[in-house]
Design a protein around this motif. Structure first.
Motif, PDB file in Angstrom:
ATOM      1  N   ARG A 112      34.428  41.030  32.679  1.00 39.77           N
ATOM      2  CA  ARG A 112      34.016  41.778  31.485  1.00 39.77           C
ATOM      3  C   ARG A 112      33.572  40.823  30.379  1.00 39.77           C
ATOM      4  O   ARG A 112      32.555  41.066  29.707  1.00 39.77           O
ATOM      5  CB  ARG A 112      35.176  42.631  30.999  1.00 39.77           C
ATOM      6  N   PRO A 162      45.786  43.251  23.139  1.00 37.52           N
ATOM      7  CA  PRO A 162      45.587  44.207  24.234  1.00 37.52           C
ATOM      8  C   PRO A 162      46.698  45.253  24.277  1.00 37.52           C
ATOM      9  O   PRO A 162      47.862  44.955  24.020  1.00 37.52           O
ATOM     10  CB  PRO A 162      45.643  43.301  25.483  1.00 37.52           C
ATOM     11  N   HIS A 214      44.422  50.443  27.900  1.00 35.88           N
ATOM     12  CA  HIS A 214      43.202  50.441  27.089  1.00 35.88           C
ATOM     13  C   HIS A 214      42.323  49.254  27.480  1.00 35.88           C
ATOM     14  O   HIS A 214      42.812  48.181  27.803  1.00 35.88           O
ATOM     15  CB  HIS A 214      43.524  50.365  25.606  1.00 35.88           C
ATOM     16  N   GLU A 215      41.012  49.485  27.416  1.00 36.30           N
ATOM     17  CA  GLU A 215      40.057  48.439  27.749  1.00 36.30           C
ATOM     18  C   GLU A 215      40.080  47.346  26.695  1.00 36.30           C
ATOM     19  O   GLU A 215      40.210  47.618  25.498  1.00 36.30           O
ATOM     20  CB  GLU A 215      38.657  49.048  27.844  1.00 36.30           C
ATOM     21  N   GLU A 247      38.836  44.841  24.085  1.00 40.48           N
ATOM     22  CA  GLU A 247      37.690  44.779  23.178  1.00 40.48           C
ATOM     23  C   GLU A 247      37.505  43.347  22.684  1.00 40.48           C
ATOM     24  O   GLU A 247      38.478  42.671  22.338  1.00 40.48           O
ATOM     25  CB  GLU A 247      37.898  45.710  21.985  1.00 40.48           C
ATOM     26  N   TRP A 276      40.065  40.216  33.478  1.00 40.92           N
ATOM     27  CA  TRP A 276      39.028  40.656  32.542  1.00 40.92           C
ATOM     28  C   TRP A 276      37.874  39.660  32.467  1.00 40.92           C
ATOM     29  O   TRP A 276      36.965  39.824  31.661  1.00 40.92           O
ATOM     30  CB  TRP A 276      39.638  40.837  31.150  1.00 40.92           C
ATOM     31  N   HIS A 299      39.564  38.362  22.174  1.00 39.94           N
ATOM     32  CA  HIS A 299      39.712  39.796  21.976  1.00 39.94           C
ATOM     33  C   HIS A 299      39.811  40.134  20.490  1.00 39.94           C
ATOM     34  O   HIS A 299      40.341  39.368  19.684  1.00 39.94           O
ATOM     35  CB  HIS A 299      40.926  40.344  22.736  1.00 39.94           C
TER      36      HIS A 299
END
Length: 269
Positions: A203, A168, A172-173, A175, A200, A164
């Motif tokens: 993703r 985190p 919030h998503e 990134e 996640w 990431h």
């Protein structure tokens, strides 16, 4: 991987861990980098191994568990090299340290192995070690695309990867760092079940695939992230630690199958 090979490796692992890895030291080597720094490596050789597992530490540093894994794998016929990225720069054992390493160290280490040995390489790491390792795989592709060396790094095996861009935040998503979308080398992710990152995983897989990487994933049941370096591990985590080298070999085999499938598809066009 055959059942006989799995059974034999498991017996070796039990023997190695039960002795406290007193003999798991490997052959110490030093690689001089282009920037003048020196990196220590430990080679656990196996001349009949068709490839080399180049294992980089997680942000917790290189510990006795990795030495145990490498010793058992070598005795089972798989060559392993352990590379001390953090020790080279005298960096503290922390996630922030891995974020500062740009990946050329990975490239130069693979080049050294290629020049001296020639066998293909699979990269292995865990946690925040995934950042410099993926950066190195990307730099390798940029340097050698269109040459015979382009696919010398056959794949990357990531244990509970931490990729990431920032910590985190609730609601919030997540990134990811840019290197995730710039990775084209095949990747196997081994994700512990008892960690928020599991939710996640889809993703992260999508982000890697968007850059062209072939991605495979597997869930490690009943364990947390960093399970094999935890001082207060659970019985399930101790059992998974014993299985981990076998799982890494299985991941390598799956990546090899992915590479062969890609070659066949190209030849059929």
């Amino acid at each position: 991987m055959s059942r006989l090979r799995i059974h034999s490796l498991f017996i070796l692992l039990v023997a190695v861990f039960s002795t406290g890895a007193a003999y798991a030291q490997g052959q110490l080597r030093t690689v001089e980098m282009a920037d003048g720094e020196s990196m220590d490596l430990r080679a656990f050789t196996s001349p009949n191994s068709e490839d080399i597992l180049l294992w980089f530490p997680c942000d917790q540093g290189m510990g006795t568990a990795e030495l145990d894994f490498a010793e058992a794998l070598s005795q089972a016929g798989q060559e392993v090299w352990l590379a001390d990225l953090l020790g080279m720069y005298f960096l503290p054992v922390a996630p922030s340290s891995m974020r500062t390493i740009q990946g050329h160290e990975v490239v130069e280490t693979v080049e050294m192995l290629q020049n001296e040995d020639g066998r293909p390489v699979y990269l292995v790491t865990a946690g925040f070690g995934s950042i410099p390792v993926l950066r190195g795989a990307r730099l390798w592709k940029e340097k050698y695309t269109g040459t015979a060396q382009e696919n010398h790094i056959k794949g990357v095996i990531l244990l509970y990867p931490e990729l990431h861009a920032r910590e985190p935040e609730p609601g919030h998503e997540l990134e990811y760092l840019p290197v995730v979308q710039h990775t084209t080398t095949p990747v196997m992710i081994m994700q512990p079940q008892l960690t928020p990152a599991r939710f996640w995983l889809h993703r992260l897989t999508e982000r890697l695939e968007s850059g062209g990487a072939a991605v495979q994933t597997t869930i490690l049941p009943g364990v947390r992230g960093y399970f094999f370096v935890k001082q207060a591990s659970t019985p399930a985590e101790d059992a998974m630690t014993l299985q981990l080298p076998t799982l890494v070999l299985d991941a390598r085999d799956k990546l090899e199958a992915t590479n062969k499938s890609a070659v066949n598809q190209v030849s059929e066009r």
